[in-house]
Design an enzyme around this catalytic site. Structure first.
Site, PDB file in Angstrom:
ATOM      1  N   THR A 384       0.882  -1.232  -0.028  1.00  0.00           N
ATOM      2  CA  THR A 384       0.000   0.042  -0.160  1.00  0.00           C
ATOM      3  C   THR A 384       0.860   1.040   0.185  1.00  0.00           C
ATOM      4  O   THR A 384       2.180   1.001   0.029  1.00  0.00           O
ATOM      5  CB  THR A 384      -0.854   0.216   1.294  1.00  0.00           C
ATOM      6  OG1 THR A 384      -1.639  -1.229   1.065  1.00  0.00           O
ATOM      7  CG2 THR A 384      -1.751   1.041   1.610  1.00  0.00           C
ATOM      8  N   SER A 455     -10.575  -1.632   5.822  1.00  0.00           N
ATOM      9  CA  SER A 455      -9.329  -1.542   5.416  1.00  0.00           C
ATOM     10  C   SER A 455      -8.727  -1.446   6.914  1.00  0.00           C
ATOM     11  O   SER A 455      -9.123  -0.939   7.972  1.00  0.00           O
ATOM     12  CB  SER A 455      -9.394  -0.330   4.723  1.00  0.00           C
ATOM     13  OG  SER A 455      -8.179   0.164   4.573  1.00  0.00           O
TER      14      SER A 455
HETATM   15  N1  GLY Z   1      -5.468  -3.343   1.557  1.00  0.00           N
HETATM   16  C1  GLY Z   1      -5.007  -3.022   2.753  1.00  0.00           C
HETATM   17  C2  GLY Z   1      -6.098  -2.145   3.816  1.00  0.00           C
HETATM   18  O1  GLY Z   1      -6.686  -1.770   3.027  1.00  0.00           O
HETATM   19  O2  GLY Z   1      -5.715  -2.268   4.732  1.00  0.00           O
END
Ligand code: GLY
Length: 572
Positions: A384, A455
């Protein structure tokens, strides 16, 4: 006469080169073939920290050209979509928390949504066997992307013409940029997946990438041009939408023209709480980040952790127990609050959190089974990306955006050149079945059409005396909230420098699996002492890549990029 004609053409040429008009014909003066990564800056006018030097430089150039922190954040975010394909994106989603110069705190939710044809058991075989390959790889793992809609929602708070903010990304995609050794290695490791998961071979496919190679992305440049010229409709409608839907049809994915057209950004009230006089603003549901950070900070607030000392056995034990309890709540109660009633007020209340800590024993581990049952394993791919931006007008922007896995679904939209997310795996595909981060969930985070998957992203802004003090966030899947937590505790309680707060070894506990993950440099003696208290310790790779800006007492901006990656700070 000849001289007049000459001067006329000279003036036309110069104005074309220096134009700042809405055509975006001028871009930023950055050399994409030779650049240096800076880890720390101190500046007075503004600062940007992100995962890539070219992106941070782009943001600062936009500040220099009169943009505010939101302009700079947009330009940085778009540049990351080109130079950091691991996680920078057009085909993913994310969250923004911002403090505007007016004093207003806002948050934007541009998280991906489940397509209309998605359903609760879509990743289960008839006998109930979960198919995490389908939720994590290729076309079926893709949620409806939110990033481009997010950028246009952010743009409401910006100053410069949007074309000017997009043009640097177009240039980087069109002309290319030199890749580093790490980027070459990362692309080389991706080749098998790329060949398996694409219907049209993308530009990333190559026999062998090496440091210094130029990565040119012509299709991506065309997509960015459509967005520049048509706004969000340049992505959610017309040619780009057609290319996405054709890609879905070829690869048996779910997203339709209707799904794209129906995508909507949500402006939400940030999750705000106080900690010892500081105001902390984070992301509300569907990110667990703001609430988890709130719970963890409040569970330590009355414990005088500063006196225990950084990396003392007592402090690490306390923070571990706090992390364990917060993550147990994540699994049970958290999900998209537009679809499921998340008891946020109860989970953050003093009485609840005090009660939660009643089972804390400072001398031994509380087994996770004593809080909630389960046995799980986590995979360690946590791609991310976060960017922090600040300006001298008093705007501070904290954006975390993601494709989920590194390079998302590893599927690139044929003819459009951008990678699609595999965010559907952030739903709970079956109660008790871990996602790629080892996180479990149930009803709260079950799949439903149009729902946003839970998330962990934790874009955060700390205010001191109502003014921006710290802008922080990190990638790292489920480790995100604990890394923001530890970075803040390091600064606010252990009085560390920003570099130490970011660079010192980190640890992570997420309730299940019942283990403390530690970085390699985590002190051996603390590790041994914790094992004697009943903890299972597992050493793993780097945890997080925290991008932090802190306002110094004299008002200057200290920007620190994490050394765990090729992250870069730039200031002006
Ligand atoms: N895809 C990682 C999150 O949104 O926590």
């Amino acid at each position: 006469m000849q001289r007049i004609v000459y001067f006329f053409f000279l003036i036309v040429f110069i104005s074309a080169c220096t134009s700042t008009s809405k055509t975006g014909s001028s871009s930023v003066p950055i050399d994409p073939y030779q650049y240096k990564t800076v880890k720390k800056t101190i500046s007075s006018n503004g600062a940007v920290v992100s995962a890539h030097s070219l992106a941070s430089k782009t943001g600062v150039e936009i500040l220099k050209q009169g943009g505010n922190a939101v302009d700079a954040a947009i330009a940085t975010q778009l540049a990351l979509a080109v130079v950091y394909p691991n996680a920078g994106n057009l085909g993913g989603g994310g969250f923004m928390v911002a403090r505007l110069s007016s004093g207003e705190l806002i948050s934007l939710d541009f998280r991906e949504k489940a397509p209309a044809s998605a359903h609760r058991d879509m990743y289960l075989e008839a006998d109930g066997t979960p198919r995490t390959d389908k939720s994590q790889d290729g076309h079926l793992s893709v949620g409806v992307p939110g990033t481009v809609a997010g950028i246009f929602a952010e743009y409401k708070y910006a100053k410069l013409p949007i074309a000017k903010l997009i043009q640097p990304a177009i240039d980087l995609a069109e002309k290319g940029f030199a890749i580093t050794e790490n980027e070459a290695a990362s692309l080389n490791a991706l080749q098998t997946d790329l060949k398996k998961l694409n219907t049209v071979m993308p530009v990333f496919v190559k026999d062998k990438w090496k440091a210094g190679d130029t990565l040119v992305q012509k299709d991506l440049a065309q997509t960015l041009i459509r967005i520049r010229d048509k706004g969000a409709a340049g992505f959610y409608e017309g040619e780009t939408a057609r290319l996405i839907v054709e890609e879905m049809k070829r690869g048996h994915g779910m997203i339709t023209l209707e799904d794209l057209k129906n995508y909507d950004v949500k402006k939400r009230s940030p999750h705000v709480f106080t900690y010892k006089g500081y105001t902390i603003a984070g992301m509300p549901m569907p990110s667990s980040g703001g609430l988890l950070l709130n719970q963890m900070m409040k569970m330590i607030e009355d414990k005088n952790i500063g006196a225990m000392g950084f990396h003392s056995v007592q402090a690490v034990q306390l923070m571990t127990e706090v992390e364990r309890r917060a993550y147990a709540d994540r699994a049970e109660y958290m999900g998209d609050a537009d679809f499921y009633k998340v008891p946020v007020e109860k989970l953050r209340s003093d009485s609840y959190l005090q009660n939660r800590m009643k089972t804390w024993d400072p001398n031994k581990a509380t087994p996770s089974t004593a809080i909630e049952p389960g046995v799980l394993m986590a995979k360690e791919s946590e791609e991310t990306t976060h960017l922090s931006v600040i300006d001298k007008e008093g705007n501070a922007v904290s954006i975390t955006t993601t494709l989920n896995d590194s390079y998302g679904s590893r599927t690139v939209v044929g003819g459009a050149g951008f990678i699609l997310n595999d965010e559907m795996d952030d739903f709970s595909i079956k109660p008790g079945v871990p996602n790629m981060y080892g996180a479990v969930g149930g009803e709260a985070n079950a799949i439903a059409p149009g729902k946003r998957m839970l998330s962990s992203m934790t874009p955060t802004i700390v205010l001191k005396d109502n003014k921006p003090y710290i802008v922080v966030g990190t990638p790292g899947g489920t480790t995100i909230p604990t890394q923001v937590f530890q970075t803040l505790v390091n600064i606010l309680e252990f009085n560390m420098t920003t570099e130490d707060a970011v660079y010192k070894p980190k640890f992570h506990h997420q309730w299940l699996p019942d283990e403390i993950m530690v970085e390699k440099a985590f002190p051996e003696d603390v590790r041994n002492a914790l094992e004697k208290m009943g903890y299972t310790i597992r050493q793993r790779g780097a945890i997080g890549r925290t991008e932090t800006i802190r306002v110094l007492p004299d008002g200057r901006f200290e920007a620190v990029a994490d050394k765990r990656g090729e992250d870069a700070a730039e200031g002006w």
